[in-house]
Design a protein around this motif. Structure first.
Motif, PDB file in Angstrom:
ATOM      1  N   THR A   3      -0.749  21.151  26.825  1.00 47.32           N
ATOM      2  CA  THR A   3      -0.580  22.126  25.759  1.00 47.32           C
ATOM      3  C   THR A   3      -1.806  23.034  25.692  1.00 47.32           C
ATOM      4  O   THR A   3      -2.930  22.598  25.944  1.00 47.32           O
ATOM      5  CB  THR A   3      -0.388  21.449  24.386  1.00 47.32           C
ATOM      6  OG1 THR A   3      -1.523  20.617  24.116  1.00 47.32           O
ATOM      7  CG2 THR A   3       0.879  20.614  24.350  1.00 47.32           C
ATOM      8  N   PHE A   4      -1.571  24.285  25.370  1.00 41.19           N
ATOM      9  CA  PHE A   4      -2.619  25.269  25.102  1.00 41.19           C
ATOM     10  C   PHE A   4      -2.554  25.564  23.609  1.00 41.19           C
ATOM     11  O   PHE A   4      -1.467  25.759  23.071  1.00 41.19           O
ATOM     12  CB  PHE A   4      -2.348  26.570  25.863  1.00 41.19           C
ATOM     13  CG  PHE A   4      -2.703  26.555  27.320  1.00 41.19           C
ATOM     14  CD1 PHE A   4      -3.536  27.538  27.839  1.00 41.19           C
ATOM     15  CD2 PHE A   4      -2.192  25.603  28.193  1.00 41.19           C
ATOM     16  CE1 PHE A   4      -3.852  27.571  29.182  1.00 41.19           C
ATOM     17  CE2 PHE A   4      -2.505  25.619  29.537  1.00 41.19           C
ATOM     18  CZ  PHE A   4      -3.335  26.607  30.034  1.00 41.19           C
ATOM     19  N   ARG A 110       0.430  27.586  30.361  1.00 44.91           N
ATOM     20  CA  ARG A 110      -0.431  28.779  30.399  1.00 44.91           C
ATOM     21  C   ARG A 110       0.395  30.045  30.195  1.00 44.91           C
ATOM     22  O   ARG A 110       0.040  30.909  29.387  1.00 44.91           O
ATOM     23  CB  ARG A 110      -1.193  28.841  31.722  1.00 44.91           C
ATOM     24  CG  ARG A 110      -2.120  30.053  31.855  1.00 44.91           C
ATOM     25  CD  ARG A 110      -2.694  30.180  33.248  1.00 44.91           C
ATOM     26  NE  ARG A 110      -1.624  30.319  34.204  1.00 44.91           N
ATOM     27  CZ  ARG A 110      -1.703  29.913  35.464  1.00 44.91           C
ATOM     28  NH1 ARG A 110      -2.787  29.330  35.923  1.00 44.91           N
ATOM     29  NH2 ARG A 110      -0.683  30.084  36.283  1.00 44.91           N
ATOM     30  N   SER A 111       1.504  30.154  30.894  1.00 44.64           N
ATOM     31  CA  SER A 111       2.369  31.337  30.752  1.00 44.64           C
ATOM     32  C   SER A 111       2.901  31.463  29.332  1.00 44.64           C
ATOM     33  O   SER A 111       2.915  32.565  28.758  1.00 44.64           O
ATOM     34  CB  SER A 111       3.534  31.261  31.741  1.00 44.64           C
ATOM     35  OG  SER A 111       3.062  31.356  33.065  1.00 44.64           O
ATOM     36  N   PHE A 113       1.516  30.272  26.624  1.00 42.97           N
ATOM     37  CA  PHE A 113       0.392  30.583  25.756  1.00 42.97           C
ATOM     38  C   PHE A 113       0.099  32.078  25.769  1.00 42.97           C
ATOM     39  O   PHE A 113      -0.004  32.715  24.719  1.00 42.97           O
ATOM     40  CB  PHE A 113      -0.845  29.791  26.183  1.00 42.97           C
ATOM     41  CG  PHE A 113      -2.085  30.125  25.403  1.00 42.97           C
ATOM     42  CD1 PHE A 113      -2.210  29.748  24.079  1.00 42.97           C
ATOM     43  CD2 PHE A 113      -3.131  30.809  26.008  1.00 42.97           C
ATOM     44  CE1 PHE A 113      -3.362  30.054  23.353  1.00 42.97           C
ATOM     45  CE2 PHE A 113      -4.283  31.116  25.295  1.00 42.97           C
ATOM     46  CZ  PHE A 113      -4.402  30.740  23.972  1.00 42.97           C
ATOM     47  N   TRP A 114      -0.018  32.649  26.973  1.00 44.68           N
ATOM     48  CA  TRP A 114      -0.304  34.086  27.058  1.00 44.68           C
ATOM     49  C   TRP A 114       0.820  34.885  26.388  1.00 44.68           C
ATOM     50  O   TRP A 114       0.548  35.832  25.646  1.00 44.68           O
ATOM     51  CB  TRP A 114      -0.484  34.535  28.503  1.00 44.68           C
ATOM     52  CG  TRP A 114      -1.742  34.045  29.176  1.00 44.68           C
ATOM     53  CD1 TRP A 114      -1.817  33.456  30.413  1.00 44.68           C
ATOM     54  CD2 TRP A 114      -3.099  34.110  28.713  1.00 44.68           C
ATOM     55  NE1 TRP A 114      -3.128  33.150  30.716  1.00 44.68           N
ATOM     56  CE2 TRP A 114      -3.929  33.544  29.687  1.00 44.68           C
ATOM     57  CE3 TRP A 114      -3.682  34.602  27.539  1.00 44.68           C
ATOM     58  CZ2 TRP A 114      -5.307  33.454  29.541  1.00 44.68           C
ATOM     59  CZ3 TRP A 114      -5.066  34.512  27.400  1.00 44.68           C
ATOM     60  CH2 TRP A 114      -5.858  33.940  28.389  1.00 44.68           C
ATOM     61  N   ALA A 115       2.055  34.492  26.632  1.00 47.34           N
ATOM     62  CA  ALA A 115       3.188  35.210  26.024  1.00 47.34           C
ATOM     63  C   ALA A 115       3.137  35.119  24.500  1.00 47.34           C
ATOM     64  O   ALA A 115       3.427  36.101  23.803  1.00 47.34           O
ATOM     65  CB  ALA A 115       4.508  34.662  26.553  1.00 47.34           C
ATOM     66  N   SER A 116       2.738  33.970  23.960  1.00 50.16           N
ATOM     67  CA  SER A 116       2.679  33.804  22.500  1.00 50.16           C
ATOM     68  C   SER A 116       1.636  34.719  21.873  1.00 50.16           C
ATOM     69  O   SER A 116       1.731  35.059  20.697  1.00 50.16           O
ATOM     70  CB  SER A 116       2.401  32.350  22.124  1.00 50.16           C
ATOM     71  OG  SER A 116       1.041  32.009  22.366  1.00 50.16           O
ATOM     72  N   LEU A 117       0.645  35.129  22.658  1.00 49.10           N
ATOM     73  CA  LEU A 117      -0.393  36.042  22.177  1.00 49.10           C
ATOM     74  C   LEU A 117      -0.069  37.500  22.485  1.00 49.10           C
ATOM     75  O   LEU A 117      -0.834  38.394  22.133  1.00 49.10           O
ATOM     76  CB  LEU A 117      -1.747  35.688  22.809  1.00 49.10           C
ATOM     77  CG  LEU A 117      -2.324  34.313  22.491  1.00 49.10           C
ATOM     78  CD1 LEU A 117      -3.606  34.081  23.279  1.00 49.10           C
ATOM     79  CD2 LEU A 117      -2.581  34.158  20.996  1.00 49.10           C
ATOM     80  N   GLY A 118       1.040  37.722  23.184  1.00 47.46           N
ATOM     81  CA  GLY A 118       1.392  39.077  23.588  1.00 47.46           C
ATOM     82  C   GLY A 118       0.600  39.568  24.781  1.00 47.46           C
ATOM     83  O   GLY A 118       0.534  40.770  25.043  1.00 47.46           O
ATOM     84  N   VAL A 119      -0.003  38.653  25.528  1.00 50.23           N
ATOM     85  CA  VAL A 119      -0.826  39.005  26.685  1.00 50.23           C
ATOM     86  C   VAL A 119       0.055  39.126  27.920  1.00 50.23           C
ATOM     87  O   VAL A 119       0.795  38.199  28.265  1.00 50.23           O
ATOM     88  CB  VAL A 119      -1.937  37.951  26.909  1.00 50.23           C
ATOM     89  CG1 VAL A 119      -2.653  38.166  28.237  1.00 50.23           C
ATOM     90  CG2 VAL A 119      -2.921  37.978  25.748  1.00 50.23           C
ATOM     91  N   GLY A 147       0.194  32.644  38.365  1.00 50.31           N
ATOM     92  CA  GLY A 147       1.003  33.190  37.280  1.00 50.31           C
ATOM     93  C   GLY A 147       1.250  34.678  37.350  1.00 50.31           C
ATOM     94  O   GLY A 147       1.599  35.291  36.347  1.00 50.31           O
ATOM     95  N   GLY A 148       1.078  35.262  38.505  1.00 52.62           N
ATOM     96  CA  GLY A 148       1.313  36.691  38.681  1.00 52.62           C
ATOM     97  C   GLY A 148       0.625  37.182  39.934  1.00 52.62           C
ATOM     98  O   GLY A 148       0.276  36.402  40.811  1.00 52.62           O
TER      99      GLY A 148
END
Length: 169
Positions: A3-4, A110-111, A113-119, A147-148
């Motif tokens: 979890t992040f 990780r993906s 987490f970034w999406a939840s921050l709008g990153v 991841g990209g």
């Protein structure tokens, strides 16, 4: 399960455990200690802690955990949909391995987490051009687990400090 989680405070015991586990890597070139004079290990710990404490208010701090506890303490800044990952302390999992960094569970968390921050784009700022963090990012990129699409750019900040920006989009 990995979890992040964004945190608003840092547990002293967890910080110390992660710092001491990370110190050999920090000392081997992943942190530019030479810019700060000669520091004892305790002064190094206090220096890193002060940066984390500053980023609690001027940026954001997040943990990566598994069922046995915190594995990583990270810090960075966010500007809209872009994040810059500035600090990372990490330790092996309960099995004594850092292989969790390559696990699908970690990548998915990780993906998310970034999406939840709008990153949508993140850059890890790496002190130096050939150290453990550079090699880790290259290994993840080669394995297709970053991841990209990753691009690297070297920036000379001072005559004795070059920073590598690994940007993932």
């Amino acid at each position: 399960m990995i979890t992040f989680e964004t945190v608003t405070s840092i547990n002293d015991a967890e910080f110390n455990e992660l710092f001491w586990a990370s110190l050999p890597s920090l000392d081997s070139g992943t942190y530019p200690w030479h810019l700060h004079g000669t520091l004892t290990d305790l002064e190094k710990r206090d220096h890193i802690r002060a940066i984390y404490d500053r980023l609690l208010t001027e940026g954001f701090v997040w943990t990566v955990s598994d069922d046995d506890g915190v594995l990583m303490l990270n810090a960075g800044v966010q500007d809209g949909a872009e994040a810059t990952w500035l600090l990372c302390l990490l330790k092996p999992n309960a099995a004594g391995s850092k292989s969790y960094l390559y696990a699908t569970d970690y990548q998915n968390a990780r993906s998310s987490f970034w999406a939840s921050l709008g990153v949508t784009s993140w850059t890890i700022e790496i002190a130096g051009t050939d150290n453990a963090v550079n090699r880790h990012m290259a290994s993840q990129n080669e394995a297709g687990t970053v991841g990209g699409t990753m691009t690297e750019t070297a920036r000379v900040l001072t005559p004795d400090l070059t920073v590598t920006d690994a940007t993932i989009r």
